[in-house]
Design an enzyme around this catalytic site. Structure first.
Site, PDB file in Angstrom:
ATOM      1  N   ARG A   1      11.440   6.460   2.757  1.00  0.00           N
ATOM      2  CA  ARG A   1      11.573   7.887   3.050  1.00  0.00           C
ATOM      3  C   ARG A   1      12.516   8.261   4.305  1.00  0.00           C
ATOM      4  O   ARG A   1      13.671   9.335   4.281  1.00  0.00           O
ATOM      5  CB  ARG A   1      10.298   8.771   3.054  1.00  0.00           C
TER       6      ARG A   1
ATOM      7  N   ASP B 169       2.031   5.257  -0.041  1.00  0.00           N
ATOM      8  CA  ASP B 169       1.434   6.370   0.254  1.00  0.00           C
ATOM      9  C   ASP B 169       1.335   7.471  -0.465  1.00  0.00           C
ATOM     10  O   ASP B 169       1.460   7.433  -1.730  1.00  0.00           O
ATOM     11  CB  ASP B 169       2.452   6.685   1.564  1.00  0.00           C
TER      12      ASP B 169
ATOM     13  N   ARG C  55       0.902  -1.274  -0.007  1.00  0.00           N
ATOM     14  CA  ARG C  55       0.019   0.031   0.178  1.00  0.00           C
ATOM     15  C   ARG C  55       0.668   1.210  -0.079  1.00  0.00           C
ATOM     16  O   ARG C  55       1.563   1.783   1.194  1.00  0.00           O
ATOM     17  CB  ARG C  55      -1.019  -0.022   1.021  1.00  0.00           C
TER      18      ARG C  55
END
Length: 267
Positions: free
Chosen positions: A197, A52, A50
């Site tokens: 990230r 972002d 999933r």
């Protein structure tokens, strides 16, 4: 009923991530709306990872079930005629009833691309991350060596992460330079919320000289998100590949070829 696997690519910059959202702003919403038109019935989907808000996919894998039969090429062409321009089915394939896009994935590979230049490029907006400071490639390459293996990645975990455990097994991690582009590549059994990230943010701090290369290993041991670098932009992050048991015969094995097809300027 038959189970179908789909390979998707999408530009995530205009979407609130993969998962369905109020108002239909998730990639899943767009795909399931297209499936309902294409098949004539509601068709829930399950994805491999999933992504972002703002995160792209070169090779997202989805499975679904339907009693309707369509030619494989019709799955691709028919759905793409109904999807927005930022989302496209790349391939379709029937799979066995025990195939599961999420739980059957052996590993996932994410690619993060950073452009280092004195001035930002409006043509690469939301396609790459950007830093204006010079970067020390050797320091980042030394730091990334600490990542492969099984670790508690709490220092790189979002406070909103809902995973039951912060422990993940990373099988490969690398940093390479291709002209003005720095390409960060991570392969693991699974990833935590914002994990890539946050890893890239820490590696960039090291590349800028704000921290020494050993800081990465120290962060892993400290297991404290507050001590690490800020979360970096989603703009240059791509779900690049998902690996499954070869018995399923899915065309997901050649990640480099997928990159070259979609991102030739830094493949």
């Amino acid at each position: 009923m038959q189970r179908i696997a789909l390979g998707l690519a999408y530009d995530g910059s205009g979407w609130r991530g993969w998962q369905t959202q109020p108002g239909g702003t998730g990639v899943q919403d767009a795909l399931e709306a297209a499936l309902q038109q294409f098949l004539g019935h509601e068709c829930p989907t399950i994805c491999a990872g999933r992504t972002d808000t703002g995160v792209h996919a070169l090779s997202q894998v989805v499975h679904l079930e339907t009693p309707k039969h369509r030619e494989l090429q019709s799955w691709v062409r028919g759905l793409n005629a109904l999807l927005p321009d930022s989302v496209a089915v790349q391939w379709a394939q029937p799979v066995s009833a025990d195939f599961h896009a999420r739980y059957g994935a052996r590993s996932r590979t994410y690619l993060y691309v950073v452009r280092q230049a004195a001035v930002r490029s409006p043509l690469l907006r939301e396609r790459t991350g950007w830093v204006f400071q010079p970067l020390n490639l050797e320091a980042m390459q030394q730091a990334v060596l600490a990542l492969p293996g099984q670790h508690d990645f709490s220092s790189f975990r979002s406070s909103q992460c809902q995973a039951a455990s912060p422990v993940r097994t990373m099988t490969a991690a690398s940093v390479t330079q291709q002209g003005v582009f720095y390409v960060f590549r991570f392969t693991a059994n699974a990833f935590l919320h914002h994990m890539v990230r946050n890893l890239v943010g820490a590696l960039l701090y090291i590349g800028m000289g704000r921290q020494a290369a050993q800081w990465m290993a120290e962060l892993l041991l400290q297991r404290d998100r507050r001590l690490a670098a800020p979360t970096f932009s989603p703009s240059g992050l791509y779900l690049a590949g998902v690996d499954y048991d070869p018995v399923h015969g899915l065309p997901t094995g050649n990640i480099e070829a997928t990159w070259a097809q979609h991102l030739p300027w830094f493949s």
